[in-house]
Design a protein around this motif. Structure first.
Motif, PDB file in Angstrom:
ATOM      1  N   VAL A  51       1.399  -6.915  18.116  1.00  0.00           N
ATOM      2  CA  VAL A  51       1.852  -5.528  18.208  1.00  0.00           C
ATOM      3  C   VAL A  51       0.742  -4.686  18.812  1.00  0.00           C
ATOM      4  CG1 VAL A  51       3.447  -5.730  16.281  1.00  0.00           C
ATOM      5  CG2 VAL A  51       1.081  -5.054  15.830  1.00  0.00           C
ATOM      6  N   SER A  52       1.123  -3.671  19.587  1.00  0.00           N
ATOM      7  CA  SER A  52       0.134  -2.826  20.249  1.00  0.00           C
ATOM      8  C   SER A  52      -0.481  -1.812  19.307  1.00  0.00           C
ATOM      9  CB  SER A  52       0.765  -2.107  21.442  1.00  0.00           C
ATOM     10  OG  SER A  52       1.898  -1.363  21.021  1.00  0.00           O
ATOM     11  N   SER A  53       0.325  -1.336  18.333  1.00  0.00           N
ATOM     12  CA  SER A  53      -0.161  -0.355  17.352  1.00  0.00           C
ATOM     13  C   SER A  53       0.360  -0.731  15.979  1.00  0.00           C
ATOM     14  CB  SER A  53       0.314   1.056  17.701  1.00  0.00           C
ATOM     15  OG  SER A  53      -0.174   1.463  18.955  1.00  0.00           O
ATOM     16  N   PRO A  54      -0.463  -0.673  14.949  1.00  0.00           N
ATOM     17  CA  PRO A  54       0.006  -1.009  13.607  1.00  0.00           C
ATOM     18  C   PRO A  54       1.055  -0.011  13.126  1.00  0.00           C
ATOM     19  CG  PRO A  54      -2.199  -0.076  13.510  1.00  0.00           C
ATOM     20  CD  PRO A  54      -1.888  -0.296  14.955  1.00  0.00           C
ATOM     21  N   LEU A  55       1.978  -0.501  12.341  1.00  0.00           N
ATOM     22  CA  LEU A  55       3.049   0.344  11.821  1.00  0.00           C
ATOM     23  C   LEU A  55       2.503   1.475  10.964  1.00  0.00           C
ATOM     24  CD1 LEU A  55       6.111   0.577  11.887  1.00  0.00           C
ATOM     25  CD2 LEU A  55       6.230  -1.013   9.959  1.00  0.00           C
ATOM     26  N   SER A  56       1.373   1.245  10.329  1.00  0.00           N
ATOM     27  CA  SER A  56       0.759   2.287   9.503  1.00  0.00           C
ATOM     28  C   SER A  56       0.376   3.512  10.330  1.00  0.00           C
ATOM     29  CB  SER A  56      -0.480   1.736   8.782  1.00  0.00           C
ATOM     30  OG  SER A  56      -1.402   1.195   9.716  1.00  0.00           O
ATOM     31  N   ASP A  57       0.122   3.325  11.616  1.00  0.00           N
ATOM     32  CA  ASP A  57      -0.157   4.457  12.512  1.00  0.00           C
ATOM     33  C   ASP A  57       1.140   5.064  13.037  1.00  0.00           C
ATOM     34  OD1 ASP A  57      -2.883   4.090  12.198  1.00  0.00           O
ATOM     35  OD2 ASP A  57      -3.124   2.969  14.065  1.00  0.00           O
ATOM     36  N   LEU A  58       2.069   4.221  13.432  1.00  0.00           N
ATOM     37  CA  LEU A  58       3.308   4.701  14.042  1.00  0.00           C
ATOM     38  C   LEU A  58       4.137   5.530  13.078  1.00  0.00           C
ATOM     39  CD1 LEU A  58       4.406   1.486  15.992  1.00  0.00           C
ATOM     40  CD2 LEU A  58       3.114   3.462  16.849  1.00  0.00           C
ATOM     41  N   ILE A  59       4.095   5.196  11.796  1.00  0.00           N
ATOM     42  CA  ILE A  59       4.937   5.898  10.825  1.00  0.00           C
ATOM     43  C   ILE A  59       4.475   7.336  10.634  1.00  0.00           C
ATOM     44  CG2 ILE A  59       3.673   5.408   8.676  1.00  0.00           C
ATOM     45  CD1 ILE A  59       7.454   4.960   9.208  1.00  0.00           C
ATOM     46  N   ARG A  60       3.261   7.663  11.061  1.00  0.00           N
ATOM     47  CA  ARG A  60       2.749   9.028  10.947  1.00  0.00           C
ATOM     48  C   ARG A  60       3.286   9.933  12.052  1.00  0.00           C
ATOM     49  NH1 ARG A  60      -2.392   6.215  10.105  1.00  0.00           N
ATOM     50  NH2 ARG A  60      -2.874   6.130   7.879  1.00  0.00           N
ATOM     51  N   LEU A  61       3.870   9.354  13.083  1.00  0.00           N
ATOM     52  CA  LEU A  61       4.431  10.150  14.169  1.00  0.00           C
ATOM     53  C   LEU A  61       5.667  10.891  13.687  1.00  0.00           C
ATOM     54  CD1 LEU A  61       4.215   7.492  17.030  1.00  0.00           C
ATOM     55  CD2 LEU A  61       2.713   9.473  16.716  1.00  0.00           C
ATOM     56  N   PRO A  62       6.060  11.967  14.360  1.00  0.00           N
ATOM     57  CA  PRO A  62       7.314  12.640  13.992  1.00  0.00           C
ATOM     58  C   PRO A  62       8.494  11.681  14.083  1.00  0.00           C
ATOM     59  CG  PRO A  62       6.025  13.985  15.523  1.00  0.00           C
ATOM     60  CD  PRO A  62       5.350  12.656  15.468  1.00  0.00           C
ATOM     61  N   VAL A  63       9.461  11.848  13.192  1.00  0.00           N
ATOM     62  CA  VAL A  63      10.625  10.969  13.171  1.00  0.00           C
ATOM     63  C   VAL A  63      11.301  10.930  14.539  1.00  0.00           C
ATOM     64  CG1 VAL A  63      12.907  10.615  12.151  1.00  0.00           C
ATOM     65  CG2 VAL A  63      10.997  11.306  10.698  1.00  0.00           C
ATOM     66  N   GLU A  64      11.276  12.034  15.253  1.00  0.00           N
ATOM     67  CA  GLU A  64      11.905  12.102  16.574  1.00  0.00           C
ATOM     68  C   GLU A  64      11.273  11.123  17.571  1.00  0.00           C
ATOM     69  OE1 GLU A  64      12.579  16.004  14.542  1.00  0.00           O
ATOM     70  OE2 GLU A  64      10.916  14.600  14.749  1.00  0.00           O
ATOM     71  N   GLU A  65      10.044  10.679  17.306  1.00  0.00           N
ATOM     72  CA  GLU A  65       9.363   9.762  18.230  1.00  0.00           C
ATOM     73  C   GLU A  65       9.491   8.298  17.812  1.00  0.00           C
ATOM     74  OE1 GLU A  65       5.347  10.923  19.127  1.00  0.00           O
ATOM     75  OE2 GLU A  65       5.827  13.065  19.061  1.00  0.00           O
ATOM     76  N   GLN A  81       0.868  -1.185   0.000  1.00  0.00           N
ATOM     77  CA  GLN A  81       0.000   0.000   0.000  1.00  0.00           C
ATOM     78  C   GLN A  81       0.899   1.228   0.000  1.00  0.00           C
ATOM     79  OE1 GLN A  81      -2.788   0.262   3.262  1.00  0.00           O
ATOM     80  NE2 GLN A  81      -2.958   2.471   3.046  1.00  0.00           N
ATOM     81  N   THR A  82       0.842   2.011  -1.074  1.00  0.00           N
ATOM     82  CA  THR A  82       1.660   3.218  -1.160  1.00  0.00           C
ATOM     83  C   THR A  82       1.280   4.175  -0.041  1.00  0.00           C
ATOM     84  OG1 THR A  82       1.840   2.994  -3.564  1.00  0.00           O
ATOM     85  CG2 THR A  82       2.340   5.146  -2.632  1.00  0.00           C
ATOM     86  N   ILE A  83       2.297   4.760   0.606  1.00  0.00           N
ATOM     87  CA  ILE A  83       2.050   5.681   1.717  1.00  0.00           C
ATOM     88  C   ILE A  83       2.723   7.018   1.435  1.00  0.00           C
ATOM     89  CG2 ILE A  83       1.825   3.838   3.420  1.00  0.00           C
ATOM     90  CD1 ILE A  83       4.690   4.489   4.319  1.00  0.00           C
ATOM     91  N   ASP A  84       2.263   8.026   2.147  1.00  0.00           N
ATOM     92  CA  ASP A  84       2.826   9.369   2.017  1.00  0.00           C
ATOM     93  C   ASP A  84       3.942   9.522   3.043  1.00  0.00           C
ATOM     94  OD1 ASP A  84       3.331  12.000   1.462  1.00  0.00           O
ATOM     95  OD2 ASP A  84       1.563  12.783   2.501  1.00  0.00           O
ATOM     96  N   LEU A  85       5.167   9.276   2.621  1.00  0.00           N
ATOM     97  CA  LEU A  85       6.321   9.383   3.512  1.00  0.00           C
ATOM     98  C   LEU A  85       7.477   9.984   2.729  1.00  0.00           C
ATOM     99  CD1 LEU A  85       7.754   8.793   6.201  1.00  0.00           C
ATOM    100  CD2 LEU A  85       8.317   6.523   5.304  1.00  0.00           C
ATOM    101  N   ASP A  86       7.946  11.124   3.164  1.00  0.00           N
ATOM    102  CA  ASP A  86       9.044  11.820   2.490  1.00  0.00           C
ATOM    103  C   ASP A  86      10.095  12.209   3.522  1.00  0.00           C
ATOM    104  OD1 ASP A  86      10.742  13.297   0.928  1.00  0.00           O
ATOM    105  OD2 ASP A  86       9.284  14.847   0.388  1.00  0.00           O
ATOM    106  N   LEU A  87      11.272  11.590   3.411  1.00  0.00           N
ATOM    107  CA  LEU A  87      12.386  11.885   4.315  1.00  0.00           C
ATOM    108  C   LEU A  87      13.418  12.788   3.646  1.00  0.00           C
ATOM    109  CD1 LEU A  87      12.884   8.309   5.845  1.00  0.00           C
ATOM    110  CD2 LEU A  87      11.631  10.258   6.834  1.00  0.00           C
TER     111      LEU A  87
END
Length: 267
Positions: free
Chosen positions: A186-200, A152-158
């Motif tokens: 897992v407690s939270s899906p990675l699809s949710d965690l990746i939306r957090l700020p990189v610092e977290e 699933q393509t996601i919106d992630l730009d580093l």
């Protein structure tokens, strides 16, 4: 005709369950890097594969590009070709270099010989060659589940960060890495965690292969620690190893890590 297959990293990797077909269900994020091989295809009198650059283990007939050719030839009338691969992406590093070569070969053959395949068809061929091969057809950041082949393509730009990739002088086989992991919820899906700020990410995103791989190859774990000590916002082993990447706010050099490892800056 020449294309330049690129590497990828895994951001997070959760092993969720063992499948009846012997594989594992997982979730991970694939993110493309600009470390590249060079792949050239020209028409020839017979099918041939040659390579230069980094040594590729195994016989030429077992190379994924040859397997991709034979797979396409089941459904398409193809002329014999000479395939030359200049290998630059480290092998056994969790960077998907072989998978990228195979998928870019499919893309190249489709364009060069007008096979008329759309993205879905090319992904279907690629997925028969390896779990992560299909990713390199679109080659955009994606959430991968199942065996790693459901994307699933996601919106992630580093792009605003500086990524450093460190490759130690060891290789970790995928089968070896899988023997050391056990599926876990897992407690939270990675699809949710990746939306957090990189610092977290450091406190919530993990790679399930790391504990067992680090115990067998302490140098890999030491590299991750050194990247954090140098100021990385997030650091992780990629896939099943052995490369480790760090995401930094600013450009930097790491001379201490350069002494015994291969380092790619700004990838």
């Amino acid at each position: 005709m020449i294309l330049f297959p690129n590497a990828k990293i895994n951001i997070g990797l959760n092993i969720l369950s063992r499948r009846t077909d012997g594989y594992h269900n997982l979730e991970t994020i694939f993110y493309p890097l600009v470390i590249r091989d060079a792949l050239e295809v020209v028409e020839a009198d017979q099918l041939e594969f040659t390579s230069s650059g980094l040594a590729i283990p195994g016989n030429a007939t077992d190379n994924l590009c040859i397997k991709a050719y034979n797979l396409l030839a089941l459904d398409h009338k193809l002329p014999p070709v000479h395939i030359h691969l200049h290998k630059h992406i480290p092998i056994g590093a969790g960077l998907g270099g072989g998978s990228a070569d195979a998928s870019f070969f499919i893309r190249l053959m489709n364009e060069k010989f007008g096979l008329g395949m759309d993205v879905i068809q090319m992904e279907a061929y690629a997925s028969q060659l390896g779990s992560d091969c299909a990713f390199f057809i679109k080659n955009k950041p994606a959430l991968a589940v199942g065996k790693g082949d459901q994307l699933q393509t996601i919106d992630l730009d580093l792009g605003k960060y500086f990524i450093v990739l460190v490759m130690p002088a060891v290789q970790v086989s995928t089968s070896e890495a899988y023997r050391g992991v056990s599926p876990a919820a897992v407690s939270s899906p990675l699809s949710d965690l990746i939306r957090l700020p990189v610092e977290e990410w450091r406190s919530v995103i993990k790679n399930d292969f790391e504990p067992s791989v680090f115990s067998q190859y302490p140098i890999i774990g030491e590299i991750k620690s050194k990247l954090y000590n140098a100021g990385a916002l997030f650091s992780s082993m990629s896939g099943s190893g052995s490369s480790v990447f760090g995401i930094f706010k600013e450009e930097l050099k790491l001379p201490d890590l350069e002494q015994n490892n291969k380092i790619f800056y700004g990838v």
